[in-house]
Write a protein that holds these residues in place. Structure first.
Motif, PDB file in Angstrom:
ATOM      1  N   LYS A 113     -46.186 -62.990   2.945  1.00 17.34           N
ATOM      2  CA  LYS A 113     -44.997 -62.190   3.279  1.00 17.34           C
ATOM      3  C   LYS A 113     -43.962 -62.205   2.156  1.00 17.34           C
ATOM      4  N   GLY A 114     -44.232 -62.964   1.087  1.00 22.99           N
ATOM      5  CA  GLY A 114     -43.287 -63.051  -0.017  1.00 22.99           C
ATOM      6  C   GLY A 114     -42.228 -64.115   0.161  1.00 22.99           C
ATOM      7  N   GLN A 115     -42.329 -64.924   1.219  1.00 21.96           N
ATOM      8  CA  GLN A 115     -41.392 -66.040   1.406  1.00 21.96           C
ATOM      9  C   GLN A 115     -41.813 -67.169   0.471  1.00 21.96           C
ATOM     10  N   ALA A 116     -40.861 -67.726  -0.264  1.00 24.77           N
ATOM     11  CA  ALA A 116     -41.144 -68.789  -1.217  1.00 24.77           C
ATOM     12  C   ALA A 116     -40.367 -70.048  -0.859  1.00 24.77           C
ATOM     13  N   VAL A 117     -40.945 -71.189  -1.211  1.00 32.26           N
ATOM     14  CA  VAL A 117     -40.276 -72.474  -0.998  1.00 32.26           C
ATOM     15  C   VAL A 117     -40.372 -73.311  -2.265  1.00 32.26           C
ATOM     16  N   GLY A 118     -39.489 -74.300  -2.363  1.00 31.23           N
ATOM     17  CA  GLY A 118     -39.481 -75.194  -3.500  1.00 31.23           C
ATOM     18  C   GLY A 118     -38.289 -76.114  -3.426  1.00 31.23           C
ATOM     19  N   SER A 119     -37.739 -76.438  -4.595  1.00 30.52           N
ATOM     20  CA  SER A 119     -36.564 -77.301  -4.643  1.00 30.52           C
ATOM     21  C   SER A 119     -35.617 -76.806  -5.728  1.00 30.52           C
ATOM     22  N   LEU A 132     -35.742 -72.249   1.072  1.00 33.91           N
ATOM     23  CA  LEU A 132     -36.565 -71.138   1.522  1.00 33.91           C
ATOM     24  C   LEU A 132     -35.958 -69.886   0.920  1.00 33.91           C
ATOM     25  N   TYR A 133     -36.780 -69.111   0.218  1.00 36.04           N
ATOM     26  CA  TYR A 133     -36.340 -67.830  -0.344  1.00 36.04           C
ATOM     27  C   TYR A 133     -37.004 -66.735   0.482  1.00 36.04           C
ATOM     28  N   ASP A 134     -36.199 -65.890   1.110  1.00 35.44           N
ATOM     29  CA  ASP A 134     -36.725 -64.850   1.980  1.00 35.44           C
ATOM     30  C   ASP A 134     -35.828 -63.624   1.888  1.00 35.44           C
ATOM     31  N   ASP A 135     -36.418 -62.477   1.654  1.00 37.17           N
ATOM     32  CA  ASP A 135     -35.671 -61.216   1.581  1.00 37.17           C
ATOM     33  C   ASP A 135     -34.507 -61.263   0.583  1.00 37.17           C
ATOM     34  N   GLY A 136     -34.737 -61.887  -0.568  1.00 34.99           N
ATOM     35  CA  GLY A 136     -33.723 -61.918  -1.607  1.00 34.99           C
ATOM     36  C   GLY A 136     -32.646 -62.967  -1.442  1.00 34.99           C
ATOM     37  N   VAL A 137     -32.770 -63.832  -0.417  1.00 39.21           N
ATOM     38  CA  VAL A 137     -31.755 -64.857  -0.159  1.00 39.21           C
ATOM     39  C   VAL A 137     -32.382 -66.243  -0.215  1.00 39.21           C
ATOM     40  N   MET A 138     -31.765 -67.152  -0.977  1.00 40.25           N
ATOM     41  CA  MET A 138     -32.205 -68.546  -1.027  1.00 40.25           C
ATOM     42  C   MET A 138     -31.389 -69.355  -0.029  1.00 40.25           C
ATOM     43  N   ARG A 139     -32.086 -70.044   0.873  1.00 38.13           N
ATOM     44  CA  ARG A 139     -31.418 -70.835   1.907  1.00 38.13           C
ATOM     45  C   ARG A 139     -31.681 -72.319   1.696  1.00 38.13           C
ATOM     46  N   ASP A 140     -30.637 -73.133   1.703  1.00 45.02           N
ATOM     47  CA  ASP A 140     -30.719 -74.586   1.565  1.00 45.02           C
ATOM     48  C   ASP A 140     -31.291 -75.166   2.863  1.00 45.02           C
ATOM     49  N   LEU A 141     -32.400 -75.906   2.764  1.00 42.59           N
ATOM     50  CA  LEU A 141     -33.005 -76.522   3.945  1.00 42.59           C
ATOM     51  C   LEU A 141     -32.501 -77.942   4.190  1.00 42.59           C
ATOM     52  N   GLY A 142     -31.637 -78.441   3.318  1.00 42.66           N
ATOM     53  CA  GLY A 142     -31.019 -79.752   3.528  1.00 42.66           C
ATOM     54  C   GLY A 142     -31.967 -80.923   3.310  1.00 42.66           C
ATOM     55  N   THR A 143     -31.543 -82.097   3.794  1.00 42.50           N
ATOM     56  CA  THR A 143     -32.341 -83.327   3.702  1.00 42.50           C
ATOM     57  C   THR A 143     -32.278 -84.030   5.055  1.00 42.50           C
ATOM     58  N   LEU A 144     -32.995 -85.129   5.150  1.00 38.18           N
ATOM     59  CA  LEU A 144     -32.951 -85.912   6.388  1.00 38.18           C
ATOM     60  C   LEU A 144     -31.845 -86.954   6.382  1.00 38.18           C
ATOM     61  N   ARG A 145     -31.163 -87.185   5.341  1.00 39.88           N
ATOM     62  CA  ARG A 145     -30.002 -88.076   5.225  1.00 39.88           C
ATOM     63  C   ARG A 145     -29.650 -88.388   3.778  1.00 39.88           C
ATOM     64  N   GLY A 146     -30.596 -88.216   2.886  1.00 38.93           N
ATOM     65  CA  GLY A 146     -30.354 -88.598   1.500  1.00 38.93           C
ATOM     66  C   GLY A 146     -29.893 -87.430   0.650  1.00 38.93           C
ATOM     67  N   VAL A 147     -30.218 -87.513  -0.651  1.00 33.51           N
ATOM     68  CA  VAL A 147     -29.803 -86.485  -1.604  1.00 33.51           C
ATOM     69  C   VAL A 147     -30.992 -85.695  -2.147  1.00 33.51           C
ATOM     70  N   TYR A 148     -32.208 -85.983  -1.647  1.00 30.96           N
ATOM     71  CA  TYR A 148     -33.396 -85.306  -2.174  1.00 30.96           C
ATOM     72  C   TYR A 148     -34.283 -84.755  -1.066  1.00 30.96           C
ATOM     73  N   SER A 149     -34.712 -83.517  -1.249  1.00 31.45           N
ATOM     74  CA  SER A 149     -35.777 -82.933  -0.433  1.00 31.45           C
ATOM     75  C   SER A 149     -36.476 -81.865  -1.256  1.00 31.45           C
ATOM     76  N   SER A 150     -37.711 -81.547  -0.879  1.00 34.89           N
ATOM     77  CA  SER A 150     -38.474 -80.500  -1.548  1.00 34.89           C
ATOM     78  C   SER A 150     -39.431 -79.881  -0.546  1.00 34.89           C
ATOM     79  N   ALA A 151     -39.513 -78.577  -0.529  1.00 32.48           N
ATOM     80  CA  ALA A 151     -40.472 -77.864   0.315  1.00 32.48           C
ATOM     81  C   ALA A 151     -41.690 -77.550  -0.538  1.00 32.48           C
ATOM     82  N   ALA A 152     -42.863 -78.040  -0.123  1.00 35.39           N
ATOM     83  CA  ALA A 152     -44.067 -77.921  -0.938  1.00 35.39           C
ATOM     84  C   ALA A 152     -44.977 -76.780  -0.516  1.00 35.39           C
ATOM     85  N   ALA A 153     -44.927 -76.358   0.748  1.00 36.21           N
ATOM     86  CA  ALA A 153     -45.866 -75.355   1.223  1.00 36.21           C
ATOM     87  C   ALA A 153     -45.255 -74.527   2.346  1.00 36.21           C
ATOM     88  N   ILE A 154     -45.691 -73.258   2.433  1.00 35.31           N
ATOM     89  CA  ILE A 154     -45.287 -72.371   3.521  1.00 35.31           C
ATOM     90  C   ILE A 154     -46.502 -71.539   3.918  1.00 35.31           C
TER      91      ILE A 154
END
Length: 168
Positions: A113-119, A132-154
């Motif tokens: 669908k053209g949705q992209a993920v990463g860090s 998450l990048y979707d329809d021209g907009v990059m959305r911050d997915l946050g973290t579970l409490r720290g300062v690092y997260s990365s989305a590896a697959a969609i």
């Protein structure tokens, strides 16, 4: 090295049914294979160049667009990094996804669908968050409490897998 289907291969039993396993092996030379999609197209690196191999032919991904490839979608879109920023390349077009305010990012996967993920780093480059990048907009997915997260697959349903420091 790449394996492709052919008509003269040994029989194999799959879920109780006999099936003809079909393959051939092709020597592609000194390459690093990055990924293969469900349609048999391959994204690979030869030296510092990135190529998309499909139907026996290869197409060069311009170095001006991308220096590191991560994956190839079923629609032939490559996700990766160009000039330290997350990018997508497909159909001759390079799309810089931007960042979450910082200077560095990486696109790690893209679905059909053209949705992209990463860090991406945040402003000040002191934290890295999944996006998450979707329809021209990059959305911050946050973290579970720290300062690092990365989305590896969609996947094609938009379900995302990744990692984060901290715990819920």
């Amino acid at each position: 090295l790449a394996a492709e289907t052919t008509a003269d291969s040994p029989d194999m039993s799959i879920e109780g049914r006999r099936a003809k396993l079909q393959y051939s092996v092709t020597d592609l030379g000194a390459i690093t294979t990055i990924g293969i999609n469900n349609k048999g197209a391959i994204v690979l690196m030869r030296g510092t160049d990135i190529y998309i191999r499909r139907h026996g032919g290869e197409r060069l991904v311009p170095n001006a667009c991308m220096q590191k490839a991560s994956t190839l979608s079923d629609k032939g879109v490559v996700a990766g990094t160009g000039s330290s920023r997350p990018v997508l390349y497909g159909r001759g077009t390079c799309i810089d996804l931007g960042t979450l305010g910082g200077t560095v990012g990486d696109a790690l996967d893209v679905n059909s669908k053209g949705q992209a993920v990463g860090s991406s780093t945040l402003a000040g480059d002191t934290a890295t968050h999944a996006f998450l990048y979707d329809d021209g907009v990059m959305r911050d997915l946050g973290t579970l409490r720290g300062v690092y997260s990365s989305a590896a697959a969609i996947n094609k349903r938009g379900m995302i897998a990744g990692t984060s420091d901290g715990s819920a």
